[in-house]
Enzyme design. Structure first.
Site, PDB file in Angstrom:
ATOM      1  N   LYS A   1     127.260  57.202  74.543  1.00  0.00           N
ATOM      2  CA  LYS A   1     127.059  56.524  75.838  1.00  0.00           C
ATOM      3  C   LYS A   1     128.040  55.359  75.957  1.00  0.00           C
ATOM      4  O   LYS A   1     128.522  54.835  74.946  1.00  0.00           O
ATOM      5  CB  LYS A   1     125.632  56.014  75.998  1.00  0.00           C
ATOM      6  CG  LYS A   1     125.142  54.966  74.963  1.00  0.00           C
ATOM      7  CD  LYS A   1     125.485  53.530  75.261  1.00  0.00           C
ATOM      8  CE  LYS A   1     124.907  52.557  74.213  1.00  0.00           C
ATOM      9  NZ  LYS A   1     125.589  51.261  74.174  1.00  0.00           N
TER      10      LYS A   1
ATOM     11  N   PRO B   1     131.852  57.433  66.401  1.00  0.00           N
ATOM     12  CA  PRO B   1     131.957  56.402  65.355  1.00  0.00           C
ATOM     13  C   PRO B   1     130.717  55.510  65.307  1.00  0.00           C
ATOM     14  O   PRO B   1     130.058  55.284  66.324  1.00  0.00           O
ATOM     15  CB  PRO B   1     133.208  55.607  65.748  1.00  0.00           C
ATOM     16  CG  PRO B   1     133.576  56.019  67.113  1.00  0.00           C
ATOM     17  CD  PRO B   1     132.868  57.299  67.454  1.00  0.00           C
TER      18      PRO B   1
ATOM     19  N   GLY C   1     123.720  56.756  66.684  1.00  0.00           N
ATOM     20  CA  GLY C   1     122.478  56.911  65.918  1.00  0.00           C
ATOM     21  C   GLY C   1     121.282  57.138  66.837  1.00  0.00           C
ATOM     22  O   GLY C   1     120.433  57.991  66.577  1.00  0.00           O
ATOM     23  N   SER C   2     121.230  56.381  67.935  1.00  0.00           N
ATOM     24  CA  SER C   2     120.122  56.528  68.894  1.00  0.00           C
ATOM     25  C   SER C   2     120.157  57.906  69.542  1.00  0.00           C
ATOM     26  O   SER C   2     119.111  58.537  69.757  1.00  0.00           O
ATOM     27  CB  SER C   2     120.232  55.474  70.005  1.00  0.00           C
ATOM     28  OG  SER C   2     120.263  54.192  69.450  1.00  0.00           O
ATOM     29  N   SER C   3     121.365  58.377  69.861  1.00  0.00           N
ATOM     30  CA  SER C   3     121.515  59.700  70.453  1.00  0.00           C
ATOM     31  C   SER C   3     121.034  60.773  69.486  1.00  0.00           C
ATOM     32  O   SER C   3     120.310  61.703  69.865  1.00  0.00           O
ATOM     33  CB  SER C   3     122.991  59.920  70.807  1.00  0.00           C
ATOM     34  OG  SER C   3     123.193  61.216  71.295  1.00  0.00           O
TER      35      SER C   3
ATOM     36  N   ASP D   1     117.733  51.961  72.544  1.00  0.00           N
ATOM     37  CA  ASP D   1     118.585  52.878  73.317  1.00  0.00           C
ATOM     38  C   ASP D   1     118.119  54.331  73.243  1.00  0.00           C
ATOM     39  O   ASP D   1     118.668  55.187  73.937  1.00  0.00           O
ATOM     40  CB  ASP D   1     120.030  52.835  72.782  1.00  0.00           C
ATOM     41  CG  ASP D   1     120.717  51.507  73.053  1.00  0.00           C
ATOM     42  OD1 ASP D   1     120.139  50.673  73.781  1.00  0.00           O
ATOM     43  OD2 ASP D   1     121.824  51.312  72.537  1.00  0.00           O
TER      44      ASP D   1
HETATM   45  O1  C5P Z   1     116.370  48.316  69.162  1.00  0.00           O
HETATM   46  P1  C5P Z   1     117.465  48.368  68.142  1.00  0.00           P
HETATM   47  O2  C5P Z   1     116.952  48.615  66.744  1.00  0.00           O
HETATM   48  O3  C5P Z   1     118.572  49.302  68.489  1.00  0.00           O
HETATM   49  O4  C5P Z   1     118.122  46.914  68.134  1.00  0.00           O
HETATM   50  C1  C5P Z   1     118.958  46.458  67.103  1.00  0.00           C
HETATM   51  C2  C5P Z   1     119.008  44.963  67.132  1.00  0.00           C
HETATM   52  O5  C5P Z   1     119.696  44.503  68.305  1.00  0.00           O
HETATM   53  C3  C5P Z   1     117.632  44.302  67.209  1.00  0.00           C
HETATM   54  O6  C5P Z   1     117.128  44.063  65.937  1.00  0.00           O
HETATM   55  C4  C5P Z   1     117.913  43.010  67.942  1.00  0.00           C
HETATM   56  O7  C5P Z   1     118.412  42.046  67.032  1.00  0.00           O
HETATM   57  C5  C5P Z   1     119.063  43.362  68.866  1.00  0.00           C
HETATM   58  N1  C5P Z   1     118.636  43.663  70.243  1.00  0.00           N
HETATM   59  C6  C5P Z   1     118.240  42.626  71.074  1.00  0.00           C
HETATM   60  N2  C5P Z   1     117.864  42.900  72.359  1.00  0.00           N
HETATM   61  C7  C5P Z   1     117.896  44.158  72.829  1.00  0.00           C
HETATM   62  C8  C5P Z   1     118.296  45.229  72.004  1.00  0.00           C
HETATM   63  C9  C5P Z   1     118.666  44.943  70.710  1.00  0.00           C
HETATM   64  O8  C5P Z   1     118.218  41.453  70.672  1.00  0.00           O
HETATM   65  N3  C5P Z   1     117.552  44.378  74.097  1.00  0.00           N
END
Ligand code: C5P
Length: 278
Positions: A9, A92, A100-102, A134
């Site tokens: 994305k 990458p 990873g999310s995908s 994501d």
């Molecule tokens: O949700 P995810 O594990 O992908 O997020 C990774 C890190 O990115 C979270 O631990 C947080 O520190 C930060 N993050 C954030 N606000 C978001 C999404 C991610 O602060 N809306």
């Protein structure tokens, strides 16, 4: 056996709204899936789950979101199974392209298909939220306006923009958590987000990303990298380190990873295919 594509994305725009008490940030972002794909193959097996990845740098244990998605699906569905997964990696890592999310979203979709659709798409999306901000986006049809920490999603269907993009990234990656930790809300401009969204819906684009400023403060090398890219518009995706270049005249230093992509959208009932370019 089932083989599925898992798209990358880009964030056509990304606005940070506020810092939350749980450490996450409220955001508003227009997400678009693009035609850079990992490929995942799933087979049922007898003994234990196994993940085999084409990139030896990527962990294949429960640090990998694919394994976390398998464990979550097994727990939430109550189904008893083991699965053998091959992951061919093209997206990458640490790039802000959502690889990873995908992969996690693709795994939830694949397991749901393999077991005869025990749950609905909204349920899969709610499970995706537990895996990462994501992940639900990758269960949309490919274009979505995302709010909350990214998981509150309005599926928009294909945009009228006929843009092709060139994705590129430096040799290093960025940590999403570090970029968010480094941001200073007071530095951000107010924006009329409805207007920004409507501009894209009307076929034009105002590209911006609030995470560029904290990423560049964290990594001046990343700013130098952006300055080495020449295009009509150059914008970081997510928390970096990848950028997408817009327009016909794109110039990227020789020897730098780059790939041309187009927006992709899936049909409501099926998954992404190579032919699904919008
Ligand atoms: O949700 P995810 O594990 O992908 O997020 C990774 C890190 O990115 C979270 O631990 C947080 O520190 C930060 N993050 C954030 N606000 C978001 C999404 C991610 O602060 N809306």
């Amino acid at each position: 056996m089932i083989t599925l594509l898992s798209p990358a994305k880009i964030n056509l725009f990304l606005k940070i709204i506020s810092r939350r008490d749980d450490g996450y940030h409220e955001l508003a972002s227009l997400f678009q899936a693009v035609s850079l794909f990992d490929t995942l193959t799933f087979k049922r097996c007898e003994e234990k789950d196994r993940l085999n990845c084409s990139d030896p740098e990527i962990p294949v244990d429960d640090r990998n979101l694919v394994i976390q998605a398998v464990n979550l699906f097994r727990k939430e569905s109550g189904l008893d199974f083991f699965v053998d997964i091959d992951l061919d990696k093209q997206i990458p890592s640490q790039a802000g392209l959502g690889g990873g999310s995908s992969n996690a979203a693709t795994t939830l979709w694949a397991l749901n298909e393999m077991f005869g659709k025990p749950v609905t798409l909204p349920v899969l999306k709610s499970w995706g939220t537990k895996l990462g901000s994501d992940v639900p986006f990758f269960l949309s049809t490919g274009t979505a306006f995302c709010q909350g920490r990214g998981e509150v999603m309005k599926d928009l269907g294909p945009l009228k923009i006929s843009s092709k993009f060139v994705l590129t990234k430096p040799s290093f990656g960025m940590s999403t958590a570090d970029v968010y930790r480094n941001l200073d809300i007071s530095r951000f401009q107010e924006r009329d987000l409805l207007n920004d969204l409507n501009t894209f819906l009307g076929g034009d684009g105002v590209y911006f990303n609030d995470l560029e400023e904290p990423a560049f403060r964290l990594s001046p090398e990343l700013l130098s990298f952006k300055q080495s890219l020449k295009a009509e518009q150059v914008l970081m995706s997510g928390s970096g380190s990848a950028f997408f270049c817009v327009g016909d005249k794109v110039s990227i230093p020789c020897g730098t990873w780059q790939t041309k992509v187009s927006p992709v959208n899936r049909q409501a009932t099926g998954w992404y295919t190579h032919g699904c370019v919008a």
